[in-house]
Write an enzyme that holds these catalytic residues in place. Structure first.
Site, PDB file in Angstrom:
ATOM      1  N   ASP A 146     -11.880   8.279   2.973  1.00  0.00           N
ATOM      2  CA  ASP A 146     -12.318   7.679   1.815  1.00  0.00           C
ATOM      3  C   ASP A 146     -13.801   7.021   2.152  1.00  0.00           C
ATOM      4  O   ASP A 146     -14.372   6.350   1.243  1.00  0.00           O
ATOM      5  CB  ASP A 146     -11.581   6.652   0.904  1.00  0.00           C
ATOM      6  CG  ASP A 146     -10.373   7.314   0.336  1.00  0.00           C
ATOM      7  OD1 ASP A 146     -10.187   8.343   0.083  1.00  0.00           O
ATOM      8  OD2 ASP A 146      -9.508   6.714  -0.072  1.00  0.00           O
TER       9      ASP A 146
ATOM     10  N   ASP B   7       2.304  -1.403   1.195  1.00  0.00           N
ATOM     11  CA  ASP B   7       3.503  -1.321   2.246  1.00  0.00           C
ATOM     12  C   ASP B   7       4.530  -2.280   1.686  1.00  0.00           C
ATOM     13  O   ASP B   7       5.708  -1.831   1.942  1.00  0.00           O
ATOM     14  CB  ASP B   7       2.661  -1.779   3.531  1.00  0.00           C
ATOM     15  CG  ASP B   7       1.900  -2.833   3.475  1.00  0.00           C
ATOM     16  OD1 ASP B   7       1.990  -3.771   2.376  1.00  0.00           O
ATOM     17  OD2 ASP B   7       1.235  -3.233   4.549  1.00  0.00           O
TER      18      ASP B   7
END
Length: 517
Positions: free
Chosen positions: A103, A252
């Protein structure tokens, strides 16, 4: 009459202040008792809590297909290193592929393309995936990669990690022992532990988490979290729980608890280290800590109800909620400090300094340091324990910035995911701040000096209050606690000043750093 009334009012004020203080100290004692429990569990369960896998030959047909995902955002200094490391993994070349989930908005994509070209002869399939936007940040990148991943298993490495060649061969076989194992996490090691005193202190804290906390949660069959990198997911597990979500800064932790509430297992392999790079500068470290603090509280807001209603064992539920709310200890610490300061200045000799039993106060102070010290004993690094006072100062000094991050997480206000700058340093240096000073393009959006305003104000208030109490009389039984916190905030300010000074010197010596060239 007025004097008597004033004495009664003062006694009432002190009573309510001490009651509130006792509540905060008892809540902090819960976290400390949690540390003692994890320490006991880790020491009495040294294994990994799984069946030993069968040894597979290198050409065995049982090796499953693995997709290695490397999420990248402006990582020009480390992306080449991680790509070379994952391509060099000792695993059948036709059984793994590499996805670079890029990105980036700088020249990192060019470096990735050139690196992929240089690795064409490796026999490994490398795909460079670029999105048109950064929606959902790292979680969005991982979700995009997972949609087109060929592997049944997804190994994730942040750009500053350098897995050893035998990583896949050592980790993957554990998945074959139990179809309900959804994720395996390896231990973080540190390439630049010896870079500076500051990186040494960070490494001590990380060692406590990975040597004791994660070990205890895994071997004890408790809930634990994937640490965002250096782990492998079973793709079916991740998708079964809804996949990656970008509605928190801790994607996460979010996915970890969702899959465990759905009946999947996460396990930890302490004996498999993966070298990584620690932040070199206090500004980057604070930014990382604030992101973790805000993200974990966001996940707590989102999932505590799910954890409580799940079919997990009661002990796992209780410890899971404590785990998700762990960063709340920072605002509790700050509230306790403010109350201590007020009680110090009121100086009411008719009441004790604390109404909490001394044994609990000792537990609050001893639990986490004992956990970190035991980790160093297990690693054979007991000489590092001389740094423990500085580690305590550093973490106490983070109380203001982390408390603000926790409050931000509780408020539900969304903020951008800010990456932690890494610069490819793995050598030694003698600087207190760090070896590599970043060029302008990779510096944080706010100067180092502006990032310590809270600590500077707190330090000034505490210093003034201590001086006032010394001159006019105060409850000096509280003085050591206030002085320690004053010193902790001063240490954080010092690290910021040292960083700013080093950047100014570097800019004068090398103007290209000041311009981003």
């Amino acid at each position: 009459f007025s004097t008597s009334r004033m004495d009664v009012d003062l006694a009432t004020v002190v009573y309510y202040l001490q009651t509130t203080q006792s509540i905060t100290q008892l809540l902090m004692a819960v976290y400390s008792l949690h540390s003692f429990f994890l320490l006991y569990t880790a020491l009495t369960n040294p294994g990994h809590g799984m069946a030993e896998p069968a040894k597979l030959s290198k050409d065995s047909p049982r090796w499953p297909m693995v997709t290695i995902q490397v999420p990248v955002y402006n990582e020009r200094f480390v992306v080449r290193r991680v790509l070379k490391a994952v391509v060099a993994l000792d695993y059948p070349k036709d059984k793994f592929e590499v996805q670079v989930l890029d990105d980036s908005t700088d020249d990192t994509p060019d470096i990735v393309r050139h690196t992929i070209e240089s690795l064409e002869d490796s026999g490994v399939s490398i795909t460079h995936i670029q999105r048109s936007n950064r929606i959902h940040y790292k979680a969005g990148a991982l979700a995009a990669g997972t949609k087109v991943a060929k592997g049944d298993f997804l190994a994730i490495f942040d750009a500053d990690f350098v897995p050893n060649p035998d990583y896949l061969r050592r980790v993957v076989p554990f998945f074959l022992t139990d179809d309900r194992i959804g994720c395996l996490q390896a231990r973080w090691d540190h390439l630049n532990r010896d870079s500076s005193l500051f990186t040494h202190l960070q490494a001590l804290g990380h060692d406590g988490h990975f040597m004791i906390e994660q070990q205890a949660r895994s071997a004890g069959g408790l809930t634990l979290n994937f640490n965002g990198t250096a782990g492998i997911w079973r793709k079916a597990c991740a998708t079964d729980a809804g996949g990656w979500s970008g509605d928190t800064l801790a994607e996460d932790l979010d996915l970890s608890y969702r899959v465990q509430c759905a009946g999947w297992k996460i396990r930890y392999l302490r004996d498999i280290p993966v070298p990584s790079e620690l932040p070199e500068h206090i500004s980057a470290f604070k930014q990382q800590q604030q992101r973790w603090a805000r993200g974990s509280v966001q996940v707590a807001r989102k999932l505590v109800g799910m954890v409580v209603r799940s079919d997990l064992p009661v002990l796992s539920k209780v410890l899971g909620v404590i785990h998700l709310c762990g960063y709340v200890c920072y605002p509790l610490m700050l509230i306790n400090l403010i109350l201590l300061l007020i009680l110090f200045l009121l100086n009411d000799p008719s009441t004790p300094s604390s109404t909490v039993p001394p044994i609990l106060l000792v537990g609050v102070a001893v639990g986490p340091p004992l956990l970190v010290s035991t980790a160093q004993y297990l690693l054979g690094g007991t000489k590092r324990l001389v740094l423990m006072p500085l580690l305590l100062l550093m973490h106490q000094g983070m109380a203001i910035s982390n408390s603000l991050a926790v409050l931000g997480g509780i408020s539900g206000r969304q903020v951008a995911f800010e990456r932690t700058p890494k610069f490819g340093n793995s050598g030694k240096c003698t600087k207190l701040v760090g070896a590599n000073m970043p060029p302008a393009a990779y510096r944080l959006t706010r100067s180092s000096a502006s990032r310590c305003r809270g600590e500077l104000v707190g330090c000034a208030i505490l210093t003034s209050a201590i001086a006032y109490g010394y001159v006019f009389g105060a409850d000096f039984g509280l003085l050591p606690l206030l002085a320690f916190m004053d010193l902790a905030l001063a240490y954080i300010v010092y690290l910021h000043v040292a960083e700013s000074s080093a950047l100014r010197v570097l800019a004068a010596l090398n103007p290209t750093h000041a311009t981003g060239g």
